[in-house]
Design a protein around this motif. Structure first.
Motif, PDB file in Angstrom:
ATOM      1  N   PRO A  36       0.823  -1.209   0.000  1.00 28.15           N
ATOM      2  CA  PRO A  36       0.000   0.000   0.000  1.00 28.15           C
ATOM      3  C   PRO A  36       0.856   1.258   0.000  1.00 28.15           C
ATOM      4  N   TYR A  37       0.270   2.341  -0.477  1.00 28.30           N
ATOM      5  CA  TYR A  37       0.886   3.649  -0.355  1.00 28.30           C
ATOM      6  C   TYR A  37       0.535   4.154   1.044  1.00 28.30           C
ATOM      7  N   VAL A  38       0.634   5.420   1.301  1.00 31.20           N
ATOM      8  CA  VAL A  38       0.247   5.992   2.596  1.00 31.20           C
ATOM      9  C   VAL A  38      -0.941   6.922   2.368  1.00 31.20           C
ATOM     10  N   TRP A  39      -1.737   7.131   3.415  1.00 25.20           N
ATOM     11  CA  TRP A  39      -2.816   8.112   3.310  1.00 25.20           C
ATOM     12  C   TRP A  39      -2.182   9.444   2.949  1.00 25.20           C
ATOM     13  N   HIS A  40      -2.744  10.131   1.954  1.00 22.12           N
ATOM     14  CA  HIS A  40      -2.199  11.422   1.553  1.00 22.12           C
ATOM     15  C   HIS A  40      -3.245  12.233   0.799  1.00 22.12           C
ATOM     16  N   THR A  41      -2.932  13.509   0.641  1.00 18.92           N
ATOM     17  CA  THR A  41      -3.756  14.431  -0.124  1.00 18.92           C
ATOM     18  C   THR A  41      -2.851  15.072  -1.164  1.00 18.92           C
ATOM     19  N   ASN A  42      -3.236  14.989  -2.420  1.00 16.67           N
ATOM     20  CA  ASN A  42      -2.427  15.558  -3.491  1.00 16.67           C
ATOM     21  C   ASN A  42      -2.573  17.074  -3.551  1.00 16.67           C
ATOM     22  N   MET A  57      -8.920   1.338  -3.669  1.00 11.77           N
ATOM     23  CA  MET A  57      -8.701   2.761  -3.435  1.00 11.77           C
ATOM     24  C   MET A  57      -9.604   3.196  -2.287  1.00 11.77           C
ATOM     25  N   ALA A  58      -8.996   3.471  -1.154  1.00  9.16           N
ATOM     26  CA  ALA A  58      -9.744   3.944   0.008  1.00  9.16           C
ATOM     27  C   ALA A  58      -9.692   5.465   0.019  1.00  9.16           C
ATOM     28  N   TYR A  59     -10.785   6.074   0.446  1.00  8.78           N
ATOM     29  CA  TYR A  59     -10.826   7.528   0.494  1.00  8.78           C
ATOM     30  C   TYR A  59     -11.752   7.982   1.624  1.00  8.78           C
ATOM     31  N   ARG A  60     -11.473   9.183   2.088  1.00  8.76           N
ATOM     32  CA  ARG A  60     -12.279   9.761   3.152  1.00  8.76           C
ATOM     33  C   ARG A  60     -13.468  10.494   2.532  1.00  8.76           C
ATOM     34  N   THR A  61     -14.615  10.352   3.169  1.00  8.52           N
ATOM     35  CA  THR A  61     -15.826  11.037   2.711  1.00  8.52           C
ATOM     36  C   THR A  61     -15.972  12.363   3.455  1.00  8.52           C
ATOM     37  N   ALA A  62     -16.862  13.202   2.966  1.00  8.70           N
ATOM     38  CA  ALA A  62     -17.074  14.527   3.559  1.00  8.70           C
ATOM     39  C   ALA A  62     -17.465  14.455   5.034  1.00  8.70           C
ATOM     40  N   ASP A  63     -18.152  13.365   5.434  1.00 11.79           N
ATOM     41  CA  ASP A  63     -18.583  13.236   6.832  1.00 11.79           C
ATOM     42  C   ASP A  63     -17.525  12.567   7.720  1.00 11.79           C
ATOM     43  N   GLY A  64     -16.299  12.366   7.167  1.00 12.02           N
ATOM     44  CA  GLY A  64     -15.220  11.775   7.949  1.00 12.02           C
ATOM     45  C   GLY A  64     -15.155  10.267   7.886  1.00 12.02           C
ATOM     46  N   GLY A  65     -16.076   9.650   7.155  1.00 17.95           N
ATOM     47  CA  GLY A  65     -16.054   8.206   7.003  1.00 17.95           C
ATOM     48  C   GLY A  65     -15.024   7.770   5.978  1.00 17.95           C
ATOM     49  N   GLU A  66     -14.959   6.471   5.785  1.00 17.24           N
ATOM     50  CA  GLU A  66     -14.027   5.904   4.814  1.00 17.24           C
ATOM     51  C   GLU A  66     -14.782   4.954   3.892  1.00 17.24           C
ATOM     52  N   ARG A  67     -14.499   5.049   2.605  1.00 13.77           N
ATOM     53  CA  ARG A  67     -15.080   4.134   1.615  1.00 13.77           C
ATOM     54  C   ARG A  67     -13.948   3.540   0.792  1.00 13.77           C
ATOM     55  N   THR A  68     -14.218   2.417   0.154  1.00 15.40           N
ATOM     56  CA  THR A  68     -13.226   1.765  -0.698  1.00 15.40           C
ATOM     57  C   THR A  68     -13.878   1.336  -1.998  1.00 15.40           C
ATOM     58  N   GLU A  69     -13.205   1.609  -3.088  1.00 14.23           N
ATOM     59  CA  GLU A  69     -13.626   1.164  -4.421  1.00 14.23           C
ATOM     60  C   GLU A  69     -12.545   0.255  -4.973  1.00 14.23           C
ATOM     61  N   ARG A  70     -12.927  -0.878  -5.534  1.00 10.93           N
ATOM     62  CA  ARG A  70     -11.966  -1.774  -6.187  1.00 10.93           C
ATOM     63  C   ARG A  70     -11.769  -1.323  -7.626  1.00 10.93           C
ATOM     64  N   LEU A  71     -10.520  -1.055  -7.971  1.00 12.96           N
ATOM     65  CA  LEU A  71     -10.160  -0.691  -9.336  1.00 12.96           C
ATOM     66  C   LEU A  71      -9.549  -1.902 -10.008  1.00 12.96           C
ATOM     67  N   ALA A  87      -3.972   4.012  -1.844  1.00  9.54           N
ATOM     68  CA  ALA A  87      -4.122   2.907  -2.796  1.00  9.54           C
ATOM     69  C   ALA A  87      -3.479   1.657  -2.213  1.00  9.54           C
ATOM     70  N   ARG A  88      -4.257   0.561  -2.230  1.00  9.99           N
ATOM     71  CA  ARG A  88      -3.780  -0.713  -1.677  1.00  9.99           C
ATOM     72  C   ARG A  88      -3.875  -1.780  -2.772  1.00  9.99           C
ATOM     73  N   PRO A  89      -2.740  -2.258  -3.290  1.00  9.79           N
ATOM     74  CA  PRO A  89      -2.789  -3.279  -4.334  1.00  9.79           C
ATOM     75  C   PRO A  89      -3.375  -4.574  -3.791  1.00  9.79           C
TER      76      PRO A  89
END
Length: 104
Positions: A36-42, A57-71, A87-89
């Motif tokens: 995995p990479y590290v949590w970051h903001t570009n 691909m994990a990402y933070r939502t506007a309400d502070g939650g976390e979601r993940t999408e498989r690419l 990003a987590r391979p």
């Protein structure tokens, strides 16, 4: 003119990259990873395209939650400025990343 098979590329370390080209102020890189990479903001937008393997691909939502999408190959993730993500391979991946040159 150059041709390459992305599935042949393996870096010496996770997230190692092969610089493919520079388009004005943007770079196009082929990354390989098995970690995995590290949590970051570009500080600029990026396009993230899985060519081989899969990435969660994990990402933070506007309400502070976390979601993940498989690419998977062919899926594209557009990351905007300020999007916190990691990003987590699963388990390895080759990814085409297009981003502003010198982006952090």
């Amino acid at each position: 003119m150059r041709f390459l098979d992305a599935t042949d590329f393996t870096a010496e370390r996770p997230w190692g990259a092969l610089d493919l080209l520079r388009l004005d102020d943007a770079t196009v890189r082929l990354h390989w990873t098995d970690a995995p990479y590290v949590w970051h903001t570009n500080d600029g937008p990026e396009a993230f395209v899985v060519l081989d393997g899969a990435v969660d691909m994990a990402y933070r939502t506007a309400d502070g939650g976390e979601r993940t999408e498989r690419l998977t190959p062919g899926r594209i993730c557009i990351v905007d400025v300020g999007d916190e993500h990691v990003a987590r391979p699963a388990p390895t991946a080759r990814i085409l990343v297009i981003e502003r040159a010198a982006s952090v």
